[in-house]
Design a protein around this motif. Sequence first.
Motif, PDB file in Angstrom:
ATOM      1  N   PHE A   1      -9.522  29.922  40.335  1.00 59.41           N
ATOM      2  CA  PHE A   1      -8.217  29.661  39.722  1.00 59.41           C
ATOM      3  C   PHE A   1      -8.034  28.166  39.471  1.00 59.41           C
ATOM      4  O   PHE A   1      -7.622  27.738  38.389  1.00 59.41           O
ATOM      5  CB  PHE A   1      -7.113  30.185  40.637  1.00 59.41           C
ATOM      6  CG  PHE A   1      -5.711  29.940  40.133  1.00 59.41           C
ATOM      7  CD1 PHE A   1      -5.049  30.900  39.398  1.00 59.41           C
ATOM      8  CD2 PHE A   1      -5.049  28.746  40.399  1.00 59.41           C
ATOM      9  CE1 PHE A   1      -3.758  30.675  38.937  1.00 59.41           C
ATOM     10  CE2 PHE A   1      -3.762  28.513  39.953  1.00 59.41           C
ATOM     11  CZ  PHE A   1      -3.118  29.482  39.215  1.00 59.41           C
ATOM     12  N   PHE A   2      -8.334  27.357  40.484  1.00 61.44           N
ATOM     13  CA  PHE A   2      -8.199  25.911  40.361  1.00 61.44           C
ATOM     14  C   PHE A   2      -9.108  25.336  39.284  1.00 61.44           C
ATOM     15  O   PHE A   2      -8.698  24.482  38.483  1.00 61.44           O
ATOM     16  CB  PHE A   2      -8.532  25.237  41.700  1.00 61.44           C
ATOM     17  CG  PHE A   2      -7.319  24.824  42.479  1.00 61.44           C
ATOM     18  CD1 PHE A   2      -6.248  24.206  41.858  1.00 61.44           C
ATOM     19  CD2 PHE A   2      -7.249  25.057  43.848  1.00 61.44           C
ATOM     20  CE1 PHE A   2      -5.138  23.810  42.576  1.00 61.44           C
ATOM     21  CE2 PHE A   2      -6.139  24.663  44.581  1.00 61.44           C
ATOM     22  CZ  PHE A   2      -5.078  24.043  43.944  1.00 61.44           C
TER      23      PHE A   2
ATOM     24  N   VAL B   1      -9.592  31.873  44.553  1.00 58.13           N
ATOM     25  CA  VAL B   1      -8.703  30.719  44.647  1.00 58.13           C
ATOM     26  C   VAL B   1      -9.392  29.490  44.040  1.00 58.13           C
ATOM     27  O   VAL B   1      -8.800  28.737  43.268  1.00 58.13           O
ATOM     28  CB  VAL B   1      -8.310  30.447  46.111  1.00 58.13           C
ATOM     29  CG1 VAL B   1      -7.535  29.138  46.224  1.00 58.13           C
ATOM     30  CG2 VAL B   1      -7.487  31.604  46.669  1.00 58.13           C
ATOM     31  N   VAL B   2     -10.662  29.303  44.402  1.00 57.44           N
ATOM     32  CA  VAL B   2     -11.444  28.200  43.827  1.00 57.44           C
ATOM     33  C   VAL B   2     -11.549  28.375  42.321  1.00 57.44           C
ATOM     34  O   VAL B   2     -11.377  27.417  41.544  1.00 57.44           O
ATOM     35  CB  VAL B   2     -12.857  28.153  44.450  1.00 57.44           C
ATOM     36  CG1 VAL B   2     -13.686  27.049  43.806  1.00 57.44           C
ATOM     37  CG2 VAL B   2     -12.773  27.940  45.958  1.00 57.44           C
TER      38      VAL B   2
ATOM     39  N   GLY C   1      -5.764  31.349  35.753  1.00 61.59           N
ATOM     40  CA  GLY C   1      -5.861  29.896  35.866  1.00 61.59           C
ATOM     41  C   GLY C   1      -6.188  29.238  34.536  1.00 61.59           C
ATOM     42  O   GLY C   1      -5.774  28.102  34.274  1.00 61.59           O
TER      43      GLY C   1
ATOM     44  N   VAL D   1      -1.913  29.536  44.882  1.00 57.60           N
ATOM     45  CA  VAL D   1      -3.085  29.060  45.611  1.00 57.60           C
ATOM     46  C   VAL D   1      -2.690  28.481  46.966  1.00 57.60           C
ATOM     47  O   VAL D   1      -3.312  28.776  47.992  1.00 57.60           O
ATOM     48  CB  VAL D   1      -3.843  28.008  44.783  1.00 57.60           C
ATOM     49  CG1 VAL D   1      -4.984  27.407  45.588  1.00 57.60           C
ATOM     50  CG2 VAL D   1      -4.368  28.632  43.502  1.00 57.60           C
TER      51      VAL D   1
ATOM     52  N   THR E   1      -6.292  22.355  31.479  1.00 56.42           N
ATOM     53  CA  THR E   1      -5.459  21.158  31.443  1.00 56.42           C
ATOM     54  C   THR E   1      -6.139  20.018  30.689  1.00 56.42           C
ATOM     55  O   THR E   1      -5.496  19.307  29.903  1.00 56.42           O
ATOM     56  CB  THR E   1      -5.116  20.692  32.871  1.00 56.42           C
ATOM     57  OG1 THR E   1      -4.395  21.731  33.544  1.00 56.42           O
ATOM     58  CG2 THR E   1      -4.257  19.432  32.844  1.00 56.42           C
TER      59      THR E   1
ATOM     60  N   ALA F   1      -1.171  21.820  33.792  1.00 58.49           N
ATOM     61  CA  ALA F   1      -0.319  20.970  34.637  1.00 58.49           C
ATOM     62  C   ALA F   1       0.913  20.507  33.861  1.00 58.49           C
ATOM     63  O   ALA F   1       1.964  20.218  34.448  1.00 58.49           O
ATOM     64  CB  ALA F   1      -1.115  19.764  35.121  1.00 58.49           C
TER      65      ALA F   1
ATOM     66  N   ILE G   1       1.785  28.906  39.888  1.00 53.33           N
ATOM     67  CA  ILE G   1       0.892  27.780  40.168  1.00 53.33           C
ATOM     68  C   ILE G   1       0.767  27.563  41.682  1.00 53.33           C
ATOM     69  O   ILE G   1      -0.289  27.184  42.189  1.00 53.33           O
ATOM     70  CB  ILE G   1       1.404  26.501  39.477  1.00 53.33           C
ATOM     71  CG1 ILE G   1       1.221  26.629  37.957  1.00 53.33           C
ATOM     72  CG2 ILE G   1       0.665  25.260  39.981  1.00 53.33           C
ATOM     73  CD1 ILE G   1       1.832  25.496  37.163  1.00 53.33           C
TER      74      ILE G   1
ATOM     75  N   CYS H   1      -7.799  26.301  35.836  1.00 50.53           N
ATOM     76  CA  CYS H   1      -6.572  25.553  35.525  1.00 50.53           C
ATOM     77  C   CYS H   1      -6.920  24.120  35.111  1.00 50.53           C
ATOM     78  O   CYS H   1      -6.365  23.589  34.147  1.00 50.53           O
ATOM     79  CB  CYS H   1      -5.648  25.561  36.737  1.00 50.53           C
ATOM     80  SG  CYS H   1      -4.049  24.764  36.455  1.00 50.53           S
ATOM     81  N   PHE H   2      -7.859  23.505  35.818  1.00 51.25           N
ATOM     82  CA  PHE H   2      -8.291  22.147  35.492  1.00 51.25           C
ATOM     83  C   PHE H   2      -8.941  22.101  34.108  1.00 51.25           C
ATOM     84  O   PHE H   2      -8.637  21.210  33.290  1.00 51.25           O
ATOM     85  CB  PHE H   2      -9.277  21.642  36.545  1.00 51.25           C
ATOM     86  CG  PHE H   2      -9.943  20.341  36.186  1.00 51.25           C
ATOM     87  CD1 PHE H   2      -9.258  19.140  36.300  1.00 51.25           C
ATOM     88  CD2 PHE H   2     -11.251  20.321  35.711  1.00 51.25           C
ATOM     89  CE1 PHE H   2      -9.860  17.939  35.952  1.00 51.25           C
ATOM     90  CE2 PHE H   2     -11.860  19.128  35.362  1.00 51.25           C
ATOM     91  CZ  PHE H   2     -11.172  17.938  35.485  1.00 51.25           C
TER      92      PHE H   2
END
Length: 332
Positions: A257-258, A254-255, A73, A220, A265, A78, A217, A261-262
Amino acid sequence: MKYIKILPGLIVCILIAYLGQFLGSYIPSIGGASIAIFLGILLKNTLLNNKLFEKGSTFAESNLLSYSIVLLGGTLSAKTIMQIGNTGVTFIVIQMTITILGAIFIGKKLGFSKKFRFLMASGNAVCGSSAIGATAPAIGASDEDKSISITIVNVTGTVLMLLLPLIAKFTFSYDTVKTSALIGGVLQSVGQVVASGSMVSLDVKDLSTIFKIVRIIFLVFVVLSFSMLNNDGLDKKNIKNKSKLSNIKVPWYVVGFFIMCFLFTVGIIPSEISRAFKSISNSFEIIALAGIGMRVNLKSLIKQGFKISVYAILIALVQVVSALSLITLLIS
């Protein structure tokens, strides 16, 4: 004491992983990841068929793969989606949806369990071993189902990796965008995408990798969807008078990863750190694949080999035919 029991199997998985990477550098058409899992299978069913290695291989194929997904992530932005445009993203979404529905439908007709169908669907639709590894704990799949599905998906991906450049030549005359969409939209692992794209050109390799990253992407959302579908089935059978949502647990990776990624970004994770994350993530993944190979029981695989082979071939046909059709309709 717990960690001491993990060490023998973990050390073996690390050695297998690095041997796979070494051999993969000489056989890039197959890749280190595929070699690592096959070496794991070979050793598990011959020289290293011993309970001494079970705890370490289990740690490698579960914990390390989860860490790999979180770190992944931190390498995805994005902005990546914008590089292939709305049409490219639309193609990926439809292609993934067809693959998932096809895998579930075909698997049901062939008599496979729901959890195994979900693993095959996620592995083929998203990112192979990583997707299966992420989906398995979310739906409570067995180690055997996970090992067999990963093996079949890797074998299928390796065959398609060699065939897709030939298919692209005859259908799209190696058009860069269309060929990249085909390779990046169908193949199961990033390594297979890079290897297959490299057989055509550097431009195809780079663009097909972006198509592939967009699929990753969506990992998730696929994991969460299967988790909800699986828990929904459990609710109807075993749980009464409870909210469905209360039984849906979001896996920690999963959390993670998000969040990663944020952070990447918005620029909190710098490029240098992101590259380090990518390197570590790749290392963890290949060690995890070695661990997964070390947990494959060939006797069990051979026992139901023909039906699984038919399943894999039919899914591959669905993927290739749908991709060719969608690319012709959507991508100019």
